[in-house]
Design an enzyme around this catalytic site. Structure first.
Site, PDB file in Angstrom:
ATOM      1  N   ASP A  15       0.841  -1.196   0.000  1.00  0.00           N
ATOM      2  CA  ASP A  15       0.000   0.000   0.000  1.00  0.00           C
ATOM      3  C   ASP A  15       0.882   1.255   0.000  1.00  0.00           C
ATOM      4  O   ASP A  15       1.833   1.345   0.782  1.00  0.00           O
ATOM      5  CB  ASP A  15      -0.861  -0.047   1.279  1.00  0.00           C
ATOM      6  CG  ASP A  15      -1.876   1.067   1.360  1.00  0.00           C
ATOM      7  OD1 ASP A  15      -2.382   1.486   0.300  1.00  0.00           O
ATOM      8  OD2 ASP A  15      -2.185   1.495   2.495  1.00  0.00           O
ATOM      9  N   GLU A  46      -1.986   5.821  -8.882  1.00  0.00           N
ATOM     10  CA  GLU A  46      -2.841   6.786  -8.153  1.00  0.00           C
ATOM     11  C   GLU A  46      -2.755   8.176  -8.758  1.00  0.00           C
ATOM     12  O   GLU A  46      -1.691   8.654  -9.114  1.00  0.00           O
ATOM     13  CB  GLU A  46      -2.407   6.829  -6.677  1.00  0.00           C
ATOM     14  CG  GLU A  46      -3.239   7.826  -5.857  1.00  0.00           C
ATOM     15  CD  GLU A  46      -2.921   7.780  -4.366  1.00  0.00           C
ATOM     16  OE1 GLU A  46      -2.594   6.678  -3.846  1.00  0.00           O
ATOM     17  OE2 GLU A  46      -2.987   8.842  -3.731  1.00  0.00           O
ATOM     18  N   THR A  82      -7.540   3.094   9.312  1.00  0.00           N
ATOM     19  CA  THR A  82      -7.784   3.740  10.610  1.00  0.00           C
ATOM     20  C   THR A  82      -8.711   2.928  11.512  1.00  0.00           C
ATOM     21  O   THR A  82      -8.449   2.798  12.718  1.00  0.00           O
ATOM     22  CB  THR A  82      -8.367   5.149  10.372  1.00  0.00           C
ATOM     23  OG1 THR A  82      -7.385   5.896   9.651  1.00  0.00           O
ATOM     24  CG2 THR A  82      -8.681   5.862  11.675  1.00  0.00           C
ATOM     25  N   HIS A 127      -7.440   9.873   4.306  1.00  0.00           N
ATOM     26  CA  HIS A 127      -6.925   8.874   5.272  1.00  0.00           C
ATOM     27  C   HIS A 127      -7.254   9.355   6.675  1.00  0.00           C
ATOM     28  O   HIS A 127      -6.959  10.503   7.019  1.00  0.00           O
ATOM     29  CB  HIS A 127      -5.414   8.726   5.128  1.00  0.00           C
ATOM     30  CG  HIS A 127      -4.993   8.095   3.834  1.00  0.00           C
ATOM     31  ND1 HIS A 127      -3.893   8.489   3.122  1.00  0.00           N
ATOM     32  CD2 HIS A 127      -5.544   7.076   3.138  1.00  0.00           C
ATOM     33  CE1 HIS A 127      -3.766   7.734   2.040  1.00  0.00           C
ATOM     34  NE2 HIS A 127      -4.768   6.880   2.015  1.00  0.00           N
ATOM     35  N   ASN A 173      -9.950   0.388   0.801  1.00  0.00           N
ATOM     36  CA  ASN A 173      -8.863   0.359   1.785  1.00  0.00           C
ATOM     37  C   ASN A 173      -9.359   0.768   3.167  1.00  0.00           C
ATOM     38  O   ASN A 173      -9.995   1.822   3.323  1.00  0.00           O
ATOM     39  CB  ASN A 173      -7.760   1.336   1.367  1.00  0.00           C
ATOM     40  CG  ASN A 173      -6.928   0.821   0.223  1.00  0.00           C
ATOM     41  OD1 ASN A 173      -7.283  -0.169  -0.415  1.00  0.00           O
ATOM     42  ND2 ASN A 173      -5.824   1.480  -0.046  1.00  0.00           N
TER      43      ASN A 173
HETATM   44  O1  G3H Z   1      -4.181   3.182   2.098  1.00  0.00           O
HETATM   45  C1  G3H Z   1      -4.887   2.980   3.088  1.00  0.00           C
HETATM   46  C2  G3H Z   1      -6.175   3.576   3.237  1.00  0.00           C
HETATM   47  O2  G3H Z   1      -6.504   4.408   2.230  1.00  0.00           O
HETATM   48  C3  G3H Z   1      -6.769   3.640   4.574  1.00  0.00           C
HETATM   49  O3  G3H Z   1      -7.570   4.782   4.817  1.00  0.00           O
HETATM   50  O4  G3H Z   1      -7.212   4.991   7.256  1.00  0.00           O
HETATM   51  O5  G3H Z   1      -9.089   6.181   6.147  1.00  0.00           O
HETATM   52  O6  G3H Z   1      -9.152   3.718   6.388  1.00  0.00           O
HETATM   53  P1  G3H Z   1      -8.306   4.925   6.232  1.00  0.00           P
HETATM   54 ZN    ZN Z   2      -4.570   5.077   1.094  1.00  0.00          ZN
END
Ligand code: G3H
Ligand code: ZN
Length: 290
Positions: free
Chosen positions: A83, A135, A232, A180, A229
Site C-alpha cells: 500500500d 494513483e 484507521t 486517510h 482500503n
Molecule cells: O491506504 C490505506 C487507506 O486508504 C486507509 O484509509 O485509514 O481512512 O481507512 P483509512
Molecule cells: Zn490510502
C-alpha cells in the site's frame, strides 16, 4: 490460502461487490483479518504500508502472511499487497519477495512524472506477473488520524483517463473526496466516481475507507469500486482495546493476556466491513483446517 489479487478482483467484478484491503501492522492484526475472513467466508486483501514493513521486516511480513493465509484462512483466499509504495526500492523489493500486487504512489508528482515512474514499475511487475495500482490526485490525511475538517483535493477525471491510457495500470486509485483517517467533511463524490468509471474500465480502488457512511460505500460499490482500503478503523480498534486491557490489568505480566482481545477487536471490525462490502459469503470452498 495466499492467492493472486487478480483472481479476487475478477470475481468481485463479476459479482458486483468490493473486496476490503485491510492495513495490518503486526501479527495480531494479521490474525484478526484472517479470522474475520474465515468467519465471513470472505476473500480479503492484506496490505502493508512502507511503515508496517519497516516495523515488521519485509521477509517476516511475507512469511507471516503466507503462513497465516495457509494455516488460519485455509481455503479462504487472501492476497498480499503493498500500500502506498513511495519509493521504487520498496516497490521492487515487494515484487521480488512475492507480493501479487503493488501500489506505486507517485500521486504528489506532476502527471508526466507520475506516468514515467508508474510505467517503470509496470515494466518490471508485468515480467513477474505482479499487478500494479496507480494513483492520481494525492489522498490527504494520515492513517489513524481524525478531525473536524481538512482541505480534501479531488482528482481531475481528465488526468485519470490520460494516466490510465498512458500506463495501463491494473487497478486505479483516485482522490474522490475521501481522506486517510476519519474526518467529518470527508465523503465520496459519486458524480466524480461516475465520470471516471464511464471512461476508465479498470477496477477502482477507494482509499480512505474509514469514516465514510455505509450508505455511501454501498452506492460507490454499485458505481464500480472494487477494492476498499481500511486502515484507521483497524488501528483504532486495536489501540482502544489494548489501552483498556492495560488500564484494567496494570499488573499483568503476560503479553498474550493483554494482546489476545486485540485480535478479536480487529476481527469484529473487519467482519462488519466484509458484510458491508458484499464480499461475505463469496468463498467458493468451505474453510478447511490445515
Ligand atoms: O491506504 C490505506 C487507506 O486508504 C486507509 O484509509 O485509514 O481512512 O481507512 P483509512
Ligand atoms: Zn490510502
Amino acid at each position: 490460502m495466499l492467492v493472486h489479487i487478480k483472481d479476487l478482483i475478477k470475481e468481485a467484478e463479476e459479482g458486483g461487490y468490493a473486496i476490503g484491503a485491510y492495513n495490518v501492522h503486526n501479527l495480531e492484526s494479521i490474525l484478526g483479518v484472517a479470522q474475520a475472513a474465515v468467519r465471513a467466508c470472505s476473500p480479503a486483501i492484506i496490505q502493508v504500508s512502507e511503515g508496517a514493513i519497516k516495523y515488521m521486516g519485509l521477509k517476516p511480513t511475507m512469511h507471516i502472511v503466507t503462513t497465516v493465509a495457509k494455516n488460519v484462512a485455509g481455503t479462504v483466499p487472501i492476497a498480499l499487497h503493498l500500500d502506498h509504495g513511495k519509493t521504487m526500492q520498496s516497490v521492487f523489493e515487494c515484487i521480488r519477495v512475492g507480493f501479487s500486487s503493488v501500489h506505486i504512489d507517485a500521486s504528489d508528482l506532476p502527471l508526466d512524472e507520475n506516468v514515467r515512474l508508474t510505467k517503470a514499475v509496470i515494466e518490471v511487475a508485468r515480467a513477474k506477473g505482479v499487478w500494479v495500482q496507480g494513483e492520481i490526485g494525492a489522498i490527504v490525511g494520515g492513517h489513524g488520524s481524525a478531525g473536524d475538517f481538512i482541505e480534501i483535493p479531488k482528482a481531475d477525471p481528465k488526468d485519470v483517463i490520460e494516466f490510465v491510457k498512458a500506463t495501463d495500470v491494473d487497478t486505479i486509485a483516485a482522490a474522490i473526496g475521501t481522506a486517510h483517517g476519519t474526518y467529518t467533511n470527508e465523503d465520496i463524490d459519486l458524480g466524480l466516481l461516475k465520470a471516471i468509471k464511464q471512461k476508465v474500465k479498470k477496477p477502482f480502488v477507494l482509499h480512505g475507507g474509514s469514516g465514510i457512511e455505509d450508505k455511501k460505500i454501498k452506492q460507490a460499490i454499485k458505481e464500480g469500486v472494487r477494492i476498499i482500503n481500511i486502515g484507521t478503523d483497524i488501528k483504532t480498534a486495536f489501540c482502544r482495546t489494548l489501552i483498556s486491557m492495560c488500564a484494567a490489568n496494570p499488573e499483568e505480566t503476560d503479553p498474550r493476556k493483554l494482546m489476545s482481545p486485540t485480535i478479536k477487536a480487529v476481527e469484529e471490525v473487519v467482519y462488519k466491513k466484509m458484510e458491508l462490502f458484499g464480499s461475505a459469503g463469496r468463498c467458493k470452498f468451505a474453510p478447511v483446517e490445515t
